[in-house]
Motif scaffolding. Structure first.
Motif, short mmCIF file in Angstrom:
data_model
loop_
_atom_site.label_atom_id
_atom_site.label_comp_id
_atom_site.label_asym_id
_atom_site.label_seq_id
_atom_site.Cartn_x
_atom_site.Cartn_y
_atom_site.Cartn_z
N LEU A 165 0.84 -1.19 0.00
CA LEU A 165 0.00 0.00 0.00
C LEU A 165 0.87 1.24 0.00
CD1 LEU A 165 -2.67 -1.13 2.61
CD2 LEU A 165 -2.83 -1.23 0.11
N TRP A 166 0.67 2.13 -0.98
CA TRP A 166 1.51 3.30 -1.16
C TRP A 166 0.69 4.57 -1.01
CZ3 TRP A 166 6.84 3.24 -2.16
CH2 TRP A 166 7.39 1.95 -2.30
N THR A 167 1.31 5.60 -0.41
CA THR A 167 0.67 6.89 -0.23
C THR A 167 1.48 7.95 -0.96
OG1 THR A 167 -0.12 6.23 1.96
CG2 THR A 167 -0.11 8.59 1.46
N LEU A 168 0.79 8.82 -1.69
CA LEU A 168 1.45 9.87 -2.46
C LEU A 168 1.51 11.17 -1.65
CD1 LEU A 168 -0.18 9.37 -5.97
CD2 LEU A 168 1.93 8.37 -5.07
N PHE A 169 2.63 11.88 -1.80
CA PHE A 169 2.82 13.17 -1.14
C PHE A 169 3.32 14.19 -2.16
CE2 PHE A 169 3.23 10.02 2.18
CZ PHE A 169 2.54 10.59 3.24
N THR A 170 3.06 15.47 -1.86
CA THR A 170 3.59 16.53 -2.72
C THR A 170 5.11 16.46 -2.78
OG1 THR A 170 1.74 17.94 -2.14
CG2 THR A 170 3.66 19.02 -3.12
N GLY A 186 5.58 2.10 -13.80
CA GLY A 186 4.73 2.21 -12.62
C GLY A 186 5.45 1.75 -11.38
N LEU A 187 4.72 1.19 -10.44
CA LEU A 187 5.27 0.71 -9.19
C LEU A 187 4.92 -0.77 -9.07
CD1 LEU A 187 5.11 2.73 -5.88
CD2 LEU A 187 5.18 0.24 -5.93
N PRO A 212 -0.40 3.23 -7.42
CA PRO A 212 -1.58 3.90 -6.86
C PRO A 212 -2.14 4.93 -7.84
CG PRO A 212 0.41 4.84 -5.93
CD PRO A 212 0.85 3.70 -6.81
N ALA A 213 -3.40 5.24 -7.69
CA ALA A 213 -4.02 6.27 -8.52
C ALA A 213 -3.27 7.59 -8.36
CB ALA A 213 -5.48 6.46 -8.12
N GLY A 214 -2.97 8.23 -9.49
CA GLY A 214 -2.26 9.49 -9.47
C GLY A 214 -0.76 9.36 -9.39
N PHE A 215 -0.24 8.12 -9.43
CA PHE A 215 1.20 7.90 -9.34
C PHE A 215 1.91 8.54 -10.52
CE2 PHE A 215 5.01 5.25 -10.19
CZ PHE A 215 5.67 5.43 -8.99
#
Length: 276
Positions: free
Chosen positions: A17-22, A248-249, A263-266
């Motif tokens: 599970l991956w989380t995107l940050f600015t 991708g990842l 993840p969406a928006g990656f």
């Protein structure tokens, strides 16, 4: 932690599970080419000599850099960070968040882009097109010309040096100074490689994967159906391989069967990944 060439950062505790940050946008630096960690600090490097640091992979700060040359790769080896890049640039820092200094190279050395660096067997080895650089300290280096060598990645993996590059070239070395060409069975270029779970895994253009148990005989694989683009970097940690890039990842436990974790928006400009 995965970094990109357009400021976004992705983090994960388990590789699934991956989380995107600015990410790095607040620093004014939008392009990172590589990331490394010493276990408590992440360091990213990029174009224009950019160096950033982060304690958690999500909030980044700029670090004074002694160069304006593009930096292609950073590693943490033998208790210090080492960054390499364009115009035969090699920098070192024990802290990562400060104290970066240029290394001493042979006088009259031709300008070259250094794409890869690693440490093993009591020495650092760095390489680019046709040249290998070695050092026992990281601060003073010697060089040797090897015309047929074009390495974009290298590492001291499971007791030997393994390097990959163009076009589909795979090399091994006991010393890091004399290299033997191995048949990788592909003309695709390799961007990075790692060792984990008893095998070498290299990734590269057109979502290409090469897997080997000894660094000599290689099997060519690929990511799942529909996954294309260059895999720019690969890391191993907590029993999981993670590859990032235009592909991708992707994650795998054995380097052969891969699962798309994008993840969406990656950002598909992901350029580096590190575990720590």
């Amino acid at each position: 932690v995965a970094v990109t060439t357009s400021s976004t950062v992705a983090t994960s505790a388990n590789g699934t599970l991956w989380t995107l940050f600015t990410g790095t946008g607040n620093t004014g630096v939008t392009s990172l080419n590589s990331v490394a960690t010493n276990g408590t600090l992440f360091v990213g490097v990029g174009n224009g000599g950019a160096i950033l640091s982060s304690a958690n992979g999500t909030s980044w700060s700029t670090v004074p850099s002694p160069t304006s040359n593009d930096l292609r790769r950073v590693v943490y080896e033998n208790s210090q960070f080492v960054a390499v890049g364009a115009n035969t640039t090699i920098l070192t820092s024990s802290a990562g968040s400060s104290g970066w200094a240029p290394a001493t190279l042979p006088v009259g050395l031709a300008s070259n882009t250094i794409y890869a660096v690693g440490y093993g067997g009591g020495k650092y080895v760095a390489a680019g097109f046709g040249t290998v650089y070695t050092s026992t300290t990281g601060s003073t280096w010697t060089s040797a010309n090897i015309p047929d060598l074009d390495l974009r990645s290298l590492g001291y993996l499971n007791g030997q040096w393994v390097g990959g590059g163009y076009p589909g070239s795979m090399f091994t070395s006991a010393t890091g100074e004399t290299w033997t060409l191995r048949n990788s069975l592909t003309r695709r270029s390799f961007q990075d490689g790692i060792y984990g779970n008893g095998r070498y895994v290299a990734v590269g253009s057109a979502a290409t994967i090469a897997v080997s148990t000894d660094g000599v005989a290689w099997t060519i694989g690929s990511f799942g159906a529909g996954v294309t683009g260059t895999a720019a970097d690969v890391a191993f940690g907590a029993g999981v391989f993670v590859a990032v890039g235009g592909s991708g990842l992707q994650t795998s436990t054995d380097g052969i069967a891969w699962t798309d974790r994008t993840p969406a928006g990656f950002d598909f400009s992901a350029s580096g990944v590190a575990y720590g």
